[in-house]
Write an enzyme that holds these catalytic residues in place. Structure first.
Site, PDB file in Angstrom:
ATOM      1  N   ARG A  26       0.524  -1.163  -0.298  1.00 60.49           N
ATOM      2  CA  ARG A  26      -0.044  -0.117  -0.215  1.00 60.49           C
ATOM      3  C   ARG A  26       0.398   1.424   0.148  1.00 60.49           C
ATOM      4  NH1 ARG A  26      -0.508   4.757   2.408  1.00 60.49           N
ATOM      5  NH2 ARG A  26      -0.014   3.166   4.801  1.00 60.49           N
ATOM      6  N   ASP A  27       1.658   1.753   0.981  1.00 64.68           N
ATOM      7  CA  ASP A  27       2.614   2.500   1.185  1.00 64.68           C
ATOM      8  C   ASP A  27       4.004   2.496   0.477  1.00 64.68           C
ATOM      9  OD1 ASP A  27       3.634   5.121   2.249  1.00 64.68           O
ATOM     10  OD2 ASP A  27       3.101   4.282   4.023  1.00 64.68           O
ATOM     11  N   HIS A 220       4.932   4.468  13.079  1.00 68.43           N
ATOM     12  CA  HIS A 220       5.077   4.832  11.468  1.00 68.43           C
ATOM     13  C   HIS A 220       7.079   5.350  10.736  1.00 68.43           C
ATOM     14  CE1 HIS A 220       3.091   4.054   7.180  1.00 68.43           C
ATOM     15  NE2 HIS A 220       3.949   5.575   7.501  1.00 68.43           N
ATOM     16  N   HIS A 222       8.625   6.819   8.914  1.00 68.66           N
ATOM     17  CA  HIS A 222      10.052   7.088   6.714  1.00 68.66           C
ATOM     18  C   HIS A 222      10.848   7.505   7.307  1.00 68.66           C
ATOM     19  CE1 HIS A 222       6.271   7.046   3.990  1.00 68.66           C
ATOM     20  NE2 HIS A 222       5.397   7.353   5.592  1.00 68.66           N
ATOM     21  N   CYS A 253       4.247   9.450   0.288  1.00 67.52           N
ATOM     22  CA  CYS A 253       3.108  10.216   0.135  1.00 67.52           C
ATOM     23  C   CYS A 253       3.233  10.898  -1.372  1.00 67.52           C
ATOM     24  CB  CYS A 253       2.412  10.309   1.022  1.00 67.52           C
ATOM     25  SG  CYS A 253       1.009  10.968   0.893  1.00 67.52           S
ATOM     26  N   ASN A 262       9.212   4.042   3.593  1.00 71.35           N
ATOM     27  CA  ASN A 262       8.636   3.047   4.934  1.00 71.35           C
ATOM     28  C   ASN A 262      10.690   3.357   5.359  1.00 71.35           C
ATOM     29  OD1 ASN A 262       6.179   3.481   3.384  1.00 71.35           O
ATOM     30  ND2 ASN A 262       6.308   3.267   6.444  1.00 71.35           N
TER      31      ASN A 262
END
Ligand code: HMG
Ligand code: MG
Length: 312
Positions: A26-27, A220, A222, A253, A262
């Site tokens: 996803r990310d 979370h 990055h 993002c 990440n």
């Protein structure tokens, strides 16, 4: 050839086990300039599960005009079948339209995603902080009524590229409001990777004092400034047990200036393996999965561990 593994020396200041919340599909893939075919995405998820990752965020049910890279969410879940369902396969959902699409696919877990800052809320969700929380309320109500597990992300918890420093109290206020909607878990996002260990400690302490203890929080990070692993280890020493990471260090993002990948899952597993912390992940299999995905994307992974182990 068997890969070298870190020498194991248990670290008593760390928990005995950690849940890795894998966000690569996803990310990671939301930020690729090329659109990855649905069949490759679903094979990526299957390989991650095969490497021992128990929680894998599979895709996003956002407006496909905003994130065309994940416009094939239904197709990916269709290809995954039962492997894409259940409480450990969350999908991103911003609004009721996204929830309808996710429920149609039979998902068992969703993640809403708010922002600690007004500017990023507007850029990422097309509405301010208050309006976005109003948008999330019926999503969480309906998801819970359907028996789904619900996560709340909060972005820009450690700094914002437009607004600069973000006061801890402001972050806690948004986190509290999102958790009060009825979410099961909070994920605090360092979207642009600017946080450092003291800041992590300060935010976790303030959240705890506001009634959100470390047992309900995932971190979370990055890795823009190379701080993601250090920040993660600091969070684990403060009682955190859930860590978001992305295989191959993919990610970012599309709506946040200067967001890179990440924390790489392989780098996290190396550190935790060496410290004797159980993750359930087989590093050899994960590196193989990561190398396979890097080949599909046509570029090397930024993960230091993968590069060291594969001579890349
Ligand atoms: P909007 O334009 O305000 O939406 O976008 P709207 O409610 O006004 O609807 C406009 C049109 O979009 C309608 O269609 C809707 O049906 C459609 P029309 O009637 O015009 O034909 N629409 C949708 N279609 C499919 N699925 C949907 C959907 N929603 C509306 N879910 C919206 C608001 C929230 C939808 C938009 O801003 C959006 O999709 N944003 C997502 C951005 C995004 O995905 N960013 C990346 C994820 S966040 C992240 O990466 C950070 C994180 O990793 C943590 C960290 O690192 O900090 C989580
Ligand atoms: Mg992110």
């Amino acid at each position: 050839m068997r890969l070298p593994l870190p020498q194991v020396e248990p670290d008593a200041s760390l928990p005995s086990s950690v849940t890795i919340y894998e966000v690569g599909p996803r990310d990671g893939l939301q930020n690729e300039s090329t659109v990855v075919p649905a069949a490759v995405k679903s094979e990526f998820v299957s390989r991650l599960i095969g490497a021992g990752l128990q929680t894998v965020e599979t895709t996003s049910f956002v407006d496909p005009r905003w994130v065309p890279q994940l416009a094939d969410a239904e197709e990916v879940l269709g290809l995954l079948g039962d492997q894409g369902l259940g409480a450990t396969r969350p999908v991103l959902v911003p609004n009721e339209r996204g929830l309808d699409r996710a429920l149609e696919c039979g998902v068992g877990a969703v993640a809403i995603f708010g922002s600690a800052t007004e500017t990023f809320a507007r850029r990422n969700l097309n509405r301010g902080v208050d309006e976005s929380i109003t948008m999330f309320q019926p999503v969480v109500d309906r998801a819970r009524a359907e028996g789904l597990w619900v996560r709340a992300y909060v972005s820009m918890c450690f700094g914002d590229p437009w607004e600069g420093p973000v006061p801890v109290d402001q972050v806690v206020d948004v986190c509290r409001r999102l958790m009060d909607l009825g979410c099961d878990q909070l994920s605090i996002g360092d979207t642009i990777g600017v946080g450092t260990t003291g800041h992590v400690h300060a935010l976790l302490g303030a959240l705890d004092r506001a009634g959100i203890g470390p047992d309900r929080i995932g971190v979370h990070f990055h890795d823009t400034y190379g701080q993601a692993l250090a920040n993660t280890m600091a969070a684990l020493r403060d009682g955190i047990r859930v860590v978001d990471a992305s295989t191959g260090g993919l990610g970012g993002c599309p709506y946040a200036k200067s967001a890179t990948g990440n924390l790489a899952t392989e780098d996290l597993v190396w550190a935790l393996d060496g410290a004797g912390v159980e993750t359930g992940v087989d590093l050899d299999a994960l590196v193989e999965c990561s190398t396979w995905m890097a080949d599909r994307l046509g570029r090397p992974t930024p993960s230091r561990v993968v590069r060291a182990l594969t001579g890349g």
